[in-house]
Motif scaffolding. Structure first.
Motif, short mmCIF file in Angstrom:
data_model
loop_
_atom_site.label_atom_id
_atom_site.label_comp_id
_atom_site.label_asym_id
_atom_site.label_seq_id
_atom_site.Cartn_x
_atom_site.Cartn_y
_atom_site.Cartn_z
N GLU A 487 23.49 34.82 39.75
CA GLU A 487 24.83 34.58 39.20
C GLU A 487 25.87 34.61 40.32
O GLU A 487 25.93 35.53 41.13
CB GLU A 487 25.19 35.61 38.14
N GLY A 488 26.70 33.60 40.36
CA GLY A 488 27.71 33.48 41.40
C GLY A 488 27.25 32.63 42.57
O GLY A 488 28.08 32.20 43.38
N ALA A 489 25.93 32.36 42.63
CA ALA A 489 25.41 31.45 43.67
C ALA A 489 25.15 30.07 43.10
O ALA A 489 25.11 29.09 43.85
CB ALA A 489 24.12 32.02 44.26
N ILE A 490 24.96 29.99 41.79
CA ILE A 490 24.71 28.71 41.13
C ILE A 490 25.81 28.47 40.09
O ILE A 490 26.61 29.37 39.81
CB ILE A 490 23.31 28.68 40.47
N ASP A 491 25.82 27.26 39.54
CA ASP A 491 26.84 26.90 38.54
C ASP A 491 28.25 27.22 39.04
O ASP A 491 29.08 27.80 38.32
CB ASP A 491 26.57 27.62 37.21
N LEU A 492 28.52 26.84 40.27
CA LEU A 492 29.84 27.10 40.85
C LEU A 492 30.91 26.31 40.11
O LEU A 492 30.63 25.31 39.46
CB LEU A 492 29.85 26.76 42.34
N PHE A 515 20.98 48.35 40.07
CA PHE A 515 22.22 47.68 39.69
C PHE A 515 23.41 48.44 40.27
O PHE A 515 23.40 49.67 40.34
CB PHE A 515 22.34 47.60 38.18
N TRP A 516 24.42 47.69 40.66
CA TRP A 516 25.66 48.25 41.23
C TRP A 516 26.78 47.37 40.72
O TRP A 516 26.61 46.17 40.57
CB TRP A 516 25.56 48.21 42.75
N ARG A 517 27.92 47.92 40.48
CA ARG A 517 29.01 47.22 39.80
C ARG A 517 29.19 45.78 40.29
O ARG A 517 29.59 45.55 41.42
CB ARG A 517 30.31 48.00 39.97
N SER A 518 28.86 44.85 39.45
CA SER A 518 28.87 43.39 39.64
C SER A 518 27.66 42.87 40.37
O SER A 518 27.48 41.66 40.51
CB SER A 518 30.16 42.87 40.29
N VAL A 519 26.78 43.72 40.83
CA VAL A 519 25.43 43.42 41.32
C VAL A 519 25.34 42.06 42.01
O VAL A 519 25.90 41.87 43.08
CB VAL A 519 24.39 43.51 40.17
N GLY A 520 24.61 41.09 41.40
CA GLY A 520 24.41 39.80 42.04
C GLY A 520 25.70 39.11 42.44
O GLY A 520 25.85 38.66 43.59
N PRO A 521 26.69 39.00 41.54
CA PRO A 521 27.95 38.38 41.93
C PRO A 521 28.67 39.09 43.07
O PRO A 521 29.40 38.46 43.83
CB PRO A 521 28.78 38.42 40.64
N LEU A 584 37.95 32.54 44.11
CA LEU A 584 37.90 32.02 42.75
C LEU A 584 36.47 32.15 42.24
O LEU A 584 35.52 31.86 42.97
CB LEU A 584 38.34 30.56 42.73
N GLN A 585 36.32 32.56 41.00
CA GLN A 585 34.97 32.77 40.49
C GLN A 585 34.91 32.54 38.98
O GLN A 585 35.92 32.65 38.28
CB GLN A 585 34.49 34.19 40.79
N HIS A 586 33.71 32.27 38.50
CA HIS A 586 33.41 32.28 37.07
C HIS A 586 32.11 33.04 36.91
O HIS A 586 31.00 32.49 37.07
CB HIS A 586 33.27 30.86 36.52
N VAL A 587 32.22 34.33 36.64
CA VAL A 587 31.07 35.20 36.43
C VAL A 587 31.36 36.11 35.25
O VAL A 587 32.50 36.34 34.89
CB VAL A 587 30.73 36.03 37.69
N PHE A 588 30.30 36.61 34.63
CA PHE A 588 30.42 37.49 33.46
C PHE A 588 31.22 36.82 32.34
O PHE A 588 31.86 37.50 31.53
CB PHE A 588 31.05 38.84 33.83
N ALA A 689 34.20 41.93 37.03
CA ALA A 689 34.74 40.73 37.65
C ALA A 689 35.70 41.04 38.78
O ALA A 689 35.73 40.34 39.80
CB ALA A 689 35.43 39.87 36.59
N GLY A 690 36.51 42.08 38.64
CA GLY A 690 37.46 42.42 39.68
C GLY A 690 36.82 42.83 40.98
O GLY A 690 37.39 42.63 42.07
N THR A 691 35.62 43.39 40.90
CA THR A 691 34.92 43.85 42.10
C THR A 691 34.34 42.70 42.90
O THR A 691 34.43 42.66 44.13
CB THR A 691 33.80 44.84 41.71
N SER A 692 33.73 41.74 42.21
CA SER A 692 33.01 40.68 42.93
C SER A 692 33.93 39.73 43.68
O SER A 692 33.55 39.18 44.72
CB SER A 692 32.13 39.89 41.96
#
Length: 724
Positions: A487-492, A515-521, A584-588, A689-692
Motif C-alpha cells: 500500500e502506497g507503492a501501487i495504485d498511486l 506492524f508500526w503506525r502506518s506500516v507499509g505506507p 500527497l497520498q491516498h492510503v487507508f 495517514a498523518g504519519t505516512s
C-alpha cells in the motif's frame, strides 16, 4: 463512560445476510446483534458470517454497545457510538460501552477478517452496519409503540430515546418498549438518514472517555490489581534467540520485598511486593547468556542482505504497460535508492500483563489490540483449552501496532505458571525498547523515464523487506504479496502510463518485525513522494505544479493538493535556510496532502516549524477526532524523520530508553493546521495517514532549503552541515 466487564450473554446464531438483527428477550430488554460482513467474502462456516458488534437496549433505555475495537487514544469509543445514536435518535451519553470478549467468530473485524483493532479501519468497517442497526432498532421500537396505541406507525417518530405519536404528543421511552420490541419482525430493508439529516455525525463530540481518564476511574492494562497480586519485571536475552546460560540470584533474593526468582529458557523474572523491589532485585542478578547464532549481527549486515535481495526479481505487485521499454526510450532517466530503518513503538504505557494461573484455568488482564489472539496464544503457553483462558481487555496507553502482538501476554503466562497467585509482569522501559518487535527495514531501487517536457512516462520500483502479514496473518499473504506491504507503492494518485512495482520478501535474521503506525505506507509513501519530487526537480518544475499536471483524472487528490498549497502559502518567499516540501497520498481510504515548513541550521539540525494538512477522508463522523488524529500522526512521523532509528551491534539493540531512542519534545512540536474537504463519500481511515505523509514532506522541504536530497531516514545532521 463506564465499562461493564461482568455481563454475560448468549447470542443467537446469525444468518448469512450482510445485515441481521435477531430479536431475543434478555431479561426484559431488547438484544440486537449486528452482523458486520467480512470483506472479500470471507465466510465462517457454510451459511453464516461472524458478527462482531452487539447492541443491547435495557428496560432503563440505556444502549449498551459491546465494542469489538479497543480504545488506545484514537477516539473510537466516541465516534462509533455516534453511528448508533444518530440513527437510533438517542443522545450520545445514553450509549454505554462494554469491551468485547475474545471471540473471532462474533467480533471479527469486517475488513481484516480477525478480531483486531488496526489498519485505521474501525470507523470504515462500522460505518454502514452500525447505522443500519440503529435504524432497524428505531423502526422496531416505533412499530411497538404504534401497536400499543393502535395507530399507524407512519404517524410516529423517534426523538431523544422516546417514540412520539406526532398528532397527539403521546410518548413512550425506549426502555418501556424494549421487551415487546424484541418480538417485532426484523425489517429487511432500512432507509438510512441522508447527510443533510444528520444531527450527530459531522458535529464535534466531546470524548466519552475523557473524564474517566482525567479522574483515573478508567483502567489501563497496567492498572489491573486483582487481590493478592505480586509485581514482576524481567530480563530477556539481549540477543534474539539467545538462552540463559547461568544465574546467580543470591543478591537478588536478599533485596527486601523480593519474593521469588523465575527462570525461563531465555529470560529471568523477579517477583516482588512492588515494582521498586522487583527492579532492585533485577539489577542485583548476575546473568550469563548463551547468545546463540545472532551474537555478531549488525545493522550493516541487515542492510547488506536486503541490498543483495533486491538484485533478484520480486513478485509483481502492479504492472501497467511496459516500464522497462519506456524508460529505455525516455529523453531523461532518473534513478534513486532509498533505505528506511527499523523503528520501535515506544508507547507511553510499557508492555505489561497480569495473569492468575490456577492450574485448570488462567485469567488475564491486559490492554491488547487483538484479544482473541492473546487468548489463543496464552492458552497454548498455559497448556489449557482456549475456553479455560479468561481475558479482560482494558484501555491502552499507546498501541501503534505493538499490542497487535501477544508476546507480552505469553511471557506473563510463562512466569505466572511458576507463581502462586496473580502476578503483574511489567517491562522496564529498557526492556520495552530492546525487546520490541520493530517496523521492518526496507531498501528500494526506483527509476523513471521522462519525456522531453519532463513529464513522467514510466515508473519502475523494486523493494525488499519483511512482510509482517506473512507471519501475522498467513492467509492474506498470497503469491509473494500482501496488501499492507504494497500500500502506497501501487495504485498511486498520479497518471503514469507505464508502471511496474515488484516486492522481494526478505526476512532479516535475528530481529523481529511487526506492524508500526502506518506500516507499509510509512515506507512506500516516503519513497514515492520523495521520488516524484526528484522528478519535478529533474524537470526543473515546481513540485506542486508538477504533481498537479498528473492529477486530471483524480479530482479528490487534486483538491487536497490545491488546498494544502493554498493554506501553506506555497510559493511565497521564506527566510534563508527555510524550505517548504509537499507530499500527497491516498492510503487507508483517505486523501491527504501535507506541506512541511522546515529550517535547517548551519550545524545541520532541522526544525519543523509548521505543517499544513488538507484531508479528504470522506464523511467525517467527529471533526475533533479527525484533527486530533492528524496532529498525533504528524508528531509521530516528525519523530521518525528527526530521530527514529533502531540499530544493532553484536546482536543487541543499541537504543535503551528515551535518551537514545528520542521522542519529539513538546518544545519541538510544529504548529499543525488541519483543513478538511467536505465529502459525502464513505469514511476513510484516520489513525495512520498523518504519519505516512509527513516524512517525505520534511525530506522534500529540506531539499528546497538546502538542495540536498535525503534518501535515507532519520535525517543525517552531518550531511546537512554547512562548510565552515
Amino acid at each position: 463512560m463506564a465499562f461493564d466487564r461482568s455481563a454475560s450473554r448468549t447470542y443467537a446464531d446469525l444468518s448469512r445476510r450482510n445485515f441481521l438483527i435477531n430479536g431475543a428477550v434478555a431479561g426484559s430488554g431488547l438484544v440486537l446483534s449486528v452482523s458486520l460482513p467480512f470483506g472479500q467474502g470471507n465466510a465462517v462456516g457454510n451459511d453464516s458470517f461472524a458478527p462482531n458488534a452487539f447492541i443491547r437496549i435495557g428496560p432503563d433505555g440505556e444502549i449498551v454497545l459491546t465494542m469489538p475495537y479497543v480504545e488506545m487514544g484514537q477516539g473510537t469509543y466516541t465516534s462509533i457510538p455516534m453511528l448508533i445514536a444518530e440513527e437510533l435518535e438517542v443522545g450520545l451519553k445514553q450509549v454505554r460501552i462494554e469491551h468485547a470478549p475474545p471471540n473471532e467468530k462474533l467480533y471479527g473485524n469486517p475488513l481484516l477478517g480477525v478480531q483486531a483493532t488496526g489498519n485505521s479501519n474501525a470507523i470504515r468497517g462500522a460505518w454502514k452496519p452500525l447505522r443500519e442497526a440503529g435504524a432497524a432498532a428505531r423502526i422496531m421500537l416505533i412499530a411497538t409503540a404504534a401497536g400499543r396505541w393502535g395507530v399507524d406507525a407512519g404517524s410516529c417518530h423517534a426523538e431523544t430515546g422516546e417514540v412520539v405519536h406526532t398528532p397527539s404528543g403521546r410518548r413512550l421511552k425506549y426502555g418501556e418498549l424494549a421487551a415487546d420490541a424484541a418480538h417485532i419482525a426484523v425489517p429487511t430493508n432500512v432507509v438510512l438518514k441522508k447527510p443533510e439529516e444528520f444531527k450527530l455525525i459531522g458535529t464535534p463530540a466531546k470524548r466519552l472517555d475523557a473524564s474517566g481518564k482525567v479522574n483515573g476511574s478508567v483502567l489501563y492494562g497496567i492498572d489491573a490489581r486483582p487481590p493478592g497480586v505480586k509485581i514482576a519485571t524481567l530480563a530477556q536475552s539481549p540477543v534474539f534467540g539467545g538462552r540463559l546460560k547461568s544465574l546467580d540470584d543470591s543478591a537478588a533474593r536478599a533485596v527486601k520485598g523480593v519474593r521469588q526468582i523465575v527462570r525461563l529458557e531465555d529470560a529471568v523474572a523477579v517477583v516482588a511486593d512492588h515494582m521498586g523491589a522487583a527492579k532492585k532485585g533485577l539489577e542485583a542478578l548476575k546473568i550469563e547468556w548463551d547468545e546463540g547464532a545472532h551474537s555478531g549481527l549488525s545493522t550493516q549486515d541487515v542492510a547488506r542482505d536486503l541490498e543483495q535481495a533486491i538484485l533478484r526479481p520480486g513478485s509483481v505487485a502492479q504492472s501497467i504497460g511496459n516500464a522497462d521499454q519506456a524508460i529505455a526510450n525516455a529523453a531523461t532517466r532518473v534513478e534513486a535508492s532509498y533505505q528506511l530503518p527499523f523503528l520501535a513503538h515506544a508507547t507511553m504505557e510499557p508492555m505489561n500483563c497480569t495473569v492468575h494461573f490456577r492450574g485448570s484455568e488462567c485469567e488475564i488482564w491486559v490492554g491488547t489490540q487483538a484479544i482473541a489472539r492473546v487468548q489463543a496464544m496464552a492458552a497454548k503457553a498455559a497448556g489449557l483449552p482456549v475456553e479455560k483462558v479468561i481475558v479482560h481487555n482494558h484501555l491502552i496507553g499507546g498501541g501503534f501496532g505493538r499490542r497487535l502482538e501477544a508476546d507480552g501476554a505469553v511471557r506473563a503466562v510463562e512466569i505466572a505458571k511458576q507463581v502462586d497467585g496473580p502476578v503483574k509482569v511489567v517491562w522496564t522501559r529498557e526492556e520495552d525498547i530492546q525487546q520490541d518487535m520493530y517496523r521492518p527495514y526496507w531498501v528500494d531501487r526506483i527509476a523513471a523515464g521522462l519525456d522531453k517536457d519532463g513529464k513522467p512516462i514510466a515508473w519502475r520500483n523494486r523493494f525488499a523487506g519483511s512482510s509482517v502479514i506473512a507471519r501475522w496473518l498467513p492467509p492474506a499473504f498470497k503469491d509473494g504479496l500482501d496488501p499492507d506491504t504494497t500500500e502506497g507503492a501501487i495504485d498511486l494518485v498520479y497518471a503514469l502510463p507505464n508502471f511496474h512495482v515488484e516486492y522481494v520478501r526478505a526476512e532479516p535474521s535475528g530481529i523481529r518485525t511487526a506492524f508500526w503506525r502506518s506500516v507499509g505506507p510509512s515506507h512506500n509513501v516516503f519513497v514515492s513522494e520523495s521520488f516524484i519530487d526528484e522528478l519535478a526537480a529533474a524537470a526543473r518544475q515546481d513540485a506542486v505544479t508538477y504533481r498537479r499536471m498528473l492529477l486530471d483524472h483524480n479530482p479528490r487528490a487534486k483538491a487536497v493538493l490545491d488546498l494544502a498549497a493554498e493554506k501553506a502559502g506555497w510559493g511565497s518567499v521564506l527566510p534563508k535556510g527555510r524550505g517548504r516540501g509537499i507530499a500527497l497520498q491516498h492510503v487507508f481510504g483517505s486523501y491527504l496532502a501535507q506541506v512541511a515548513e522546515v529550517e535547517v541550521a548551519k550545524d545541520g539540525s532541522v526544525r519543523v516549524h509548521r505543517v499544513v494538512c488538507a484531508m479528504d477522508c470522506g464523511t467525517v463522523v467527529n471533526p475533533d477526532t479527525v484533527q486530533a488524529q492528524i496532529q498525533s500522526g504528524v508528531n509521530f512521523g516528525v519523530t521518525a524523520a528527526l530521530y527514529g532509528e533502531i540499530t544493532l551491534k553484536n546482536g543487541r539493540v543499541e537504543q535503551t530508553n528515551f535518551d537514545t531512542y528520542q521522542i519529539l519534545r513538546i518544545n519541538e512540536a510544529p504548529a499543525i493546521e488541519v483543513h478538511v474537504v467536505k465529502s459525502a463519500e464513505p469514511p476513510g481511515g484516520m489513525g495512520e495517514a498523518g504519519t505516512s505523509g509527513i516524512v517525505p514532506a520534511i525530506a522534500n522541504a529540506i531539499f528546497a532549503a538546502t538542495g540536498k536530497r535525503l534518501r535515507k531516514m532519520p535525517i543525517d545532521v552531518n550531511a546537512l552541515k554547512q562548510p565552515v
